[in-house]
Every structure is written in structure tokens, then in C-alpha cells.
Design a protein around this motif. Structure first.
Motif, mmCIF file in Angstrom:
data_model
loop_
_atom_site.group_PDB
_atom_site.id
_atom_site.type_symbol
_atom_site.label_atom_id
_atom_site.label_comp_id
_atom_site.label_asym_id
_atom_site.label_seq_id
_atom_site.Cartn_x
_atom_site.Cartn_y
_atom_site.Cartn_z
ATOM 1 N N ALA A 23 0.825 -1.207 0.000
ATOM 2 C CA ALA A 23 0.000 0.000 0.000
ATOM 3 C C ALA A 23 0.858 1.255 0.000
ATOM 4 N N TYR A 24 2.013 1.191 0.675
ATOM 5 C CA TYR A 24 2.895 2.354 0.757
ATOM 6 C C TYR A 24 3.610 2.612 -0.565
ATOM 7 N N PHE A 25 4.073 1.536 -1.223
ATOM 8 C CA PHE A 25 4.902 1.692 -2.413
ATOM 9 C C PHE A 25 4.116 1.607 -3.718
ATOM 10 N N ASP A 26 2.839 1.282 -3.649
ATOM 11 C CA ASP A 26 2.049 1.186 -4.864
ATOM 12 C C ASP A 26 1.579 2.574 -5.307
ATOM 13 N N ALA A 27 0.872 2.608 -6.435
ATOM 14 C CA ALA A 27 0.382 3.873 -6.980
ATOM 15 C C ALA A 27 -0.591 4.537 -6.008
ATOM 16 N N HIS A 33 -3.266 11.577 -1.668
ATOM 17 C CA HIS A 33 -1.862 11.640 -1.278
ATOM 18 C C HIS A 33 -1.645 10.674 -0.128
ATOM 19 N N GLY A 34 -0.404 10.288 0.065
ATOM 20 C CA GLY A 34 -0.053 9.463 1.212
ATOM 21 C C GLY A 34 0.460 10.335 2.334
ATOM 22 N N PHE A 35 0.086 9.995 3.577
ATOM 23 C CA PHE A 35 0.556 10.787 4.713
ATOM 24 C C PHE A 35 0.880 9.864 5.877
ATOM 25 N N GLY A 36 2.035 10.111 6.484
ATOM 26 C CA GLY A 36 2.452 9.324 7.638
ATOM 27 C C GLY A 36 3.012 10.212 8.727
ATOM 28 N N SER A 76 4.838 13.137 3.476
ATOM 29 C CA SER A 76 3.750 13.289 2.517
ATOM 30 C C SER A 76 4.240 12.830 1.149
ATOM 31 N N ASN A 77 3.489 11.949 0.507
ATOM 32 C CA ASN A 77 3.822 11.442 -0.825
ATOM 33 C C ASN A 77 2.743 11.856 -1.818
ATOM 34 N N ALA A 195 16.656 6.739 11.374
ATOM 35 C CA ALA A 195 15.896 5.509 11.521
ATOM 36 C C ALA A 195 14.768 5.735 12.507
ATOM 37 N N GLY A 196 13.608 5.125 12.210
ATOM 38 C CA GLY A 196 12.482 5.274 13.119
ATOM 39 C C GLY A 196 11.276 4.505 12.639
ATOM 40 N N THR A 197 10.130 4.795 13.239
ATOM 41 C CA THR A 197 8.876 4.128 12.898
ATOM 42 C C THR A 197 7.794 5.165 12.618
ATOM 43 N N PHE A 198 6.819 4.754 11.790
ATOM 44 C CA PHE A 198 5.703 5.652 11.505
ATOM 45 C C PHE A 198 4.502 4.842 11.040
ATOM 46 N N ARG A 199 3.342 5.483 11.097
ATOM 47 C CA ARG A 199 2.102 4.914 10.565
ATOM 48 C C ARG A 199 1.648 5.777 9.397
ATOM 49 N N TYR A 200 1.099 5.123 8.378
ATOM 50 C CA TYR A 200 0.881 5.779 7.083
ATOM 51 C C TYR A 200 -0.449 5.348 6.491
ATOM 52 N N GLY A 201 -1.071 6.236 5.748
ATOM 53 C CA GLY A 201 -2.300 5.898 5.056
ATOM 54 C C GLY A 201 -2.518 6.819 3.871
ATOM 55 N N ILE A 202 -3.480 6.469 3.028
ATOM 56 C CA ILE A 202 -3.840 7.277 1.864
ATOM 57 C C ILE A 202 -4.991 8.188 2.247
ATOM 58 N N GLU A 203 -4.851 9.477 1.924
ATOM 59 C CA GLU A 203 -5.885 10.463 2.212
ATOM 60 C C GLU A 203 -6.301 11.144 0.907
ATOM 61 N N GLN A 204 -7.519 11.652 0.882
ATOM 62 C CA GLN A 204 -8.019 12.353 -0.288
ATOM 63 C C GLN A 204 -7.722 13.855 -0.200
#
Length: 209
Positions: A23-27, A33-36, A76-77, A195-204
Motif C-alpha cells: 500500500a505504501y509503495f504502490d500507486a 496523497h499518502g501521509f504518515g 507526505s507522498n 531511523a524510526g517508525t511511523f504509521r501511514y495511510g492514503i488520504e483524499q
């Protein structure tokens, strides 16, 4: 945008990624947009004699002359295409350092099966990476690095070019994505890392901050 540079570069190996990394690396869907959001355990280098050189690159939003721990950040992607029509992703990582917010910007594209990352605003560095799926995670290893000066591209000879390694994996135990980047130079050793951790999702829609 119907595909992503990572899917193109990896080919069939893309299916070996952890589902959350797919989900992170796909289109990214059109109009989204992607936001984490997460925390870097460490950013920069404790070798202060390197900081003057890093300061020059910091002005172009590439790397920063710091050595800090527990740094909150966002990523932000945004989907895009290159001038040649190839799929690309524009990324902005905002680091919240003690001295204030700083943004790292880059554009990830693909050339054949090679990931091409152009960093800076204006663009100052470009790097080419081999991509591989390892135990469900993505590993990018640099094969060439060049500086951009105006329209000129100045490649660094392999013996003195930094080796950049990016690792992304999903940690099911903490339900978060783990990322690490290291830059090492032959003989000199570690130049920079985070280095670290994050949570990410797709937003409109568009994100303004």
C-alpha cells in the motif's frame, strides 16, 4: 497515475512485499496523497566536523547538520510523472528538530528496473538504486551518486561515492512501518543516518501542512 516507480522497478518481486508495504509503495489514487506520522530514533551524525558540508546541503533541503534523538516527523507522498512520462512520487519529510522544523524533499522515479531519487529544492543530488525485496521488506542500495550544479550533472567516481542503503519493513508487533537510511563513505565510514517508525495511510485531497 496507474502504477508506481517501485512496482515498475521490482516487477514480479513487488508481490513479495508485506501487504502494508504494498500500500505504501504502490500507486497513489488520483486526487489523493499518502501521509504518515512517526518518530525517528536518531537523525544526522555525531561527527561534527562533517556539519559544515551538511549545512550546504541543508539549504537545499537534502540533509541536516544535526545529531538528535526522538525527532517527530511527517511524510507526505504525492503522485507525479517525469518530463518523459514515467511514474514518479514527490515526497516531503518534515523533521521537528529542537531548533525548528526542516523539510527534506525529493522525487522518486524509475529508469528501467532502477530507482532514481533526485533530492533537493532546487535539485542538488541524484542517486540510482538497485531495488530488492528481502523478507517482505524493501531494500534500496545505491549504485551511483551525482551532484547537480545548474544543468550540469557531476557523477562521483565509485571509489569516493557514498554508499546509501534504505531499508523499509513492516513491524507487525508494533503495527508500524520501520525505515532506516545510512550513508557511508569508503575509509571514512558513516556520514549520515536516520531511523524510526511511523504509521501511514492514503488520504483524499491536498495536504497543506
Amino acid at each position: 497515475m496507474t502504477t508506481s516507480p517501485y512496482r515498475v522497478a521490482l516487477g514480479d518481486a513487488f508481490e513479495g512485499l508485506h501487504p502494508r508495504l504494498k500500500a505504501y509503495f504502490d500507486a497513489i489514487p488520483e486526487g489523493g496523497h499518502g501521509f504518515g506520522r512517526g518518530v525517528f530514533d536518531a537523525v544526522g551524525t555525531p561527527r561534527r566536523w562533517l556539519w559544515p558540508a551538511l549545512w550546504l546541503l541543508a539549504r537545499a533541503h537534502v540533509v541536516f547538520p544535526v545529531w538528535e534523538h526522538g525527532v517527530p516527523f511527517t511524510v507526505s507522498n504525492l503522485p507525479d510523472t517525469t518530463a518523459a512520462g514515467a511514474p514518479s512520487v514527490r515526497a516531503v519529510r518534515v523533521f521537528r528538530f529542537v531548533a525548528g522544523r526542516r523539510a527534506m524533499v525529493d522525487e522518486i522515479a524509475v529508469d528501467g528496473h532502477t530507482i532514481v531519487d533526485t533530492l533537493g529544492r532546487p535539485a542538488r543530488v541524484t542517486a540510482r538504486f538497485d531495488a530488492a525485496v528481502v523478507d517482505g521488506g524493501l531494500v534500496l542500495t545505491s549504485t551511483a551518486v551525482a551532484f547537480l550544479v545548474g544543468r550540469a550533472r557531476i557523477p562521483l567516481p565509485r571509489p569516493i561515492a557514498p554508499r546509501v542503503v534504505l531499508s523499509e519493513r513492516y513491524d507487525d508487533d508494533v503495527d508500524a512501518q520501520r525505515v532506516s537510511i545510512t550513508l557511508d563513505l569508503p575509509v571514512v565510514g558513516r556520514l549520515y543516518e536516520y531511523a524510526g517508525t511511523f504509521r501511514y495511510g492514503i488520504e483524499q485531497g491536498e495536504r497543506t501542512a
